[in-house]
Design an enzyme around this catalytic site. Structure first.
Site, PDB file in Angstrom:
ATOM      1  N   ASN A  19       0.837  -1.214   0.000  1.00  0.00           N
ATOM      2  CA  ASN A  19       0.000   0.000   0.000  1.00  0.00           C
ATOM      3  C   ASN A  19       0.866   1.257   0.000  1.00  0.00           C
ATOM      4  O   ASN A  19       0.523   2.255  -0.632  1.00  0.00           O
ATOM      5  CB  ASN A  19      -0.960  -0.003   1.191  1.00  0.00           C
ATOM      6  CG  ASN A  19      -2.182  -0.857   0.923  1.00  0.00           C
ATOM      7  OD1 ASN A  19      -3.045  -0.466   0.140  1.00  0.00           O
ATOM      8  ND2 ASN A  19      -2.251  -2.033   1.536  1.00  0.00           N
ATOM      9  N   ILE A  94      -2.355   3.008  17.793  1.00  0.00           N
ATOM     10  CA  ILE A  94      -1.790   4.367  17.814  1.00  0.00           C
ATOM     11  C   ILE A  94      -2.064   4.987  19.187  1.00  0.00           C
ATOM     12  O   ILE A  94      -3.212   4.995  19.642  1.00  0.00           O
ATOM     13  CB  ILE A  94      -2.444   5.241  16.712  1.00  0.00           C
ATOM     14  CG1 ILE A  94      -2.155   4.651  15.326  1.00  0.00           C
ATOM     15  CG2 ILE A  94      -1.961   6.680  16.780  1.00  0.00           C
ATOM     16  CD1 ILE A  94      -0.704   4.650  14.933  1.00  0.00           C
ATOM     17  N   ASN A 108      -6.716   4.882   7.970  1.00  0.00           N
ATOM     18  CA  ASN A 108      -6.276   3.480   7.979  1.00  0.00           C
ATOM     19  C   ASN A 108      -6.953   2.762   6.827  1.00  0.00           C
ATOM     20  O   ASN A 108      -8.117   3.047   6.504  1.00  0.00           O
ATOM     21  CB  ASN A 108      -6.687   2.809   9.294  1.00  0.00           C
ATOM     22  CG  ASN A 108      -6.262   1.350   9.345  1.00  0.00           C
ATOM     23  OD1 ASN A 108      -5.119   0.998   9.015  1.00  0.00           O
ATOM     24  ND2 ASN A 108      -7.174   0.477   9.747  1.00  0.00           N
ATOM     25  N   HIS A 110      -8.253  -0.949   5.623  1.00  0.00           N
ATOM     26  CA  HIS A 110      -8.591  -2.255   6.192  1.00  0.00           C
ATOM     27  C   HIS A 110      -9.123  -3.150   5.068  1.00  0.00           C
ATOM     28  O   HIS A 110      -9.933  -2.691   4.244  1.00  0.00           O
ATOM     29  CB  HIS A 110      -9.654  -2.095   7.289  1.00  0.00           C
ATOM     30  CG  HIS A 110      -9.985  -3.390   7.956  1.00  0.00           C
ATOM     31  ND1 HIS A 110      -9.190  -3.925   8.952  1.00  0.00           N
ATOM     32  CD2 HIS A 110     -10.990  -4.271   7.751  1.00  0.00           C
ATOM     33  CE1 HIS A 110      -9.712  -5.086   9.336  1.00  0.00           C
ATOM     34  NE2 HIS A 110     -10.798  -5.321   8.621  1.00  0.00           N
ATOM     35  N   ASP A 151     -10.554   0.135  14.095  1.00  0.00           N
ATOM     36  CA  ASP A 151     -11.444  -0.013  12.929  1.00  0.00           C
ATOM     37  C   ASP A 151     -12.823   0.616  13.112  1.00  0.00           C
ATOM     38  O   ASP A 151     -13.778   0.220  12.447  1.00  0.00           O
ATOM     39  CB  ASP A 151     -11.632  -1.506  12.575  1.00  0.00           C
ATOM     40  CG  ASP A 151     -10.328  -2.166  12.159  1.00  0.00           C
ATOM     41  OD1 ASP A 151      -9.401  -1.439  11.764  1.00  0.00           O
ATOM     42  OD2 ASP A 151     -10.245  -3.397  12.224  1.00  0.00           O
TER      43      ASP A 151
HETATM   44  C1  GRF Z   1      -3.298  -4.619   3.893  1.00  0.00           C
HETATM   45  O1  GRF Z   1      -4.156  -5.665   3.560  1.00  0.00           O
HETATM   46  C2  GRF Z   1      -4.016  -3.571   4.698  1.00  0.00           C
HETATM   47  O2  GRF Z   1      -5.360  -3.446   4.371  1.00  0.00           O
HETATM   48  C3  GRF Z   1      -3.888  -4.106   6.083  1.00  0.00           C
HETATM   49  O3  GRF Z   1      -2.594  -4.683   6.137  1.00  0.00           O
HETATM   50  C4  GRF Z   1      -2.192  -5.089   4.841  1.00  0.00           C
HETATM   51  C5  GRF Z   1      -0.872  -4.458   4.553  1.00  0.00           C
HETATM   52  O4  GRF Z   1      -0.321  -4.895   3.342  1.00  0.00           O
HETATM   53  N1  GRF Z   1      -4.159  -3.075   7.061  1.00  0.00           N
HETATM   54  P1  GRF Z   1       0.938  -4.159   2.734  1.00  0.00           P
HETATM   55  O5  GRF Z   1       2.039  -4.151   3.788  1.00  0.00           O
HETATM   56  O6  GRF Z   1       0.520  -2.768   2.350  1.00  0.00           O
HETATM   57  O7  GRF Z   1       1.319  -4.983   1.540  1.00  0.00           O
END
Ligand code: GRF
Length: 204
Positions: A19, A94, A108, A110, A151
């Site tokens: 991400n 956090i 965030n 999720h 969340d």
């Molecule tokens: C993702 O699936 C995100 O939604 C979750 O943790 C994962 C992180 O994946 N919170 P990456 O490290 O970004 O590949």
């Protein structure tokens, strides 16, 4: 250094950082014009995402748990004059002091359609396993504002993803990342940065 008006953004990671990579790519492609990726924070020295930060020329700070954790985290954010925070696979709570200081300015991502499959203990592959075990046909990803509870903050973006009969937790995780998370996270980050710069962060 003279600011160019972009919003100084910290991305928090614990793992591979795909991400984070989506944010780096969006920045390079010009689709997050209000965002400056100014700092990557990891709670793990071996997080794969740290190499992505280095490759992109983004400063990083490894802030491991232990004595003075909250203060060390707060200091890193101050030192880099951070204005907004994006949690991109950050597996730690956090500190409340930071949630208060950055109220409405922490996002965030999720990997489910919250409030389904969310809350404490729902992270990583566990989410996708839960989706398959329950037999839901539609899952997806959510970007939400971070509050003190896991969340539970206001939802700012969601994207649905079809569950296929032959999915494994791994194939589902990959499809949710590629088709949902990597799409909505850069867009939501840009939207927040633009709102913050316009003094409208409360509109989220
Ligand atoms: C993702 O699936 C995100 O939604 C979750 O943790 C994962 C992180 O994946 N919170 P990456 O490290 O970004 O590949």
């Amino acid at each position: 250094m003279v600011s160019d008006g972009r919003v100084r953004t910290a991305v928090f990671i614990s793992g591979g950082g795909t991400n984070l990579q989506a944010l780096i790519d969006a920045s390079a492609q010009g689709t997050m014009p209000s965002v400056e990726l100014s700092l990557v924070v990891s709670d793990r020295p071996n997080a794969g995402g740290l190499a992505r930060a280095e490759e992109a020329g983004i400063p990083s700070a490894v802030v491991v748990p232990g004595e003075g954790f909250n203060a060390r985290l707060a200091e890193a954010l101050t030192a880099h004059r951070i204005e907004i925070i994006v949690l991109a696979g950050y597996l730690r709570h956090i500190p409340n002091g930071i949630v208060t200081r950055f109220a409405g300015r922490i996002l965030n991502v999720h990997p489910s359609l919250l409030p389904a499959f969310g809350g404490k203990g729902w992270y990583g592959l566990k989410v996708h396993r839960g989706v398959l075990e329950r037999g839901v046909k539609i899952t997806g990803a959510t970007v939400h504002v971070v509050t003190e509870d896991f969340d539970e903050g206001p939802i700012v973006a969601q994207k649905a993803v079809e569950v296929r009969p032959d999915d494994t937790p791994e194939t589902l995780q990959e499809r949710v990342k590629v088709t949902a998370e990597w799409q909505i996270l850069p867009q939501a980050t840009q939207d927040l940065a633009r709102a913050v710069r316009a003094g409208r962060k409360d509109t989220l």
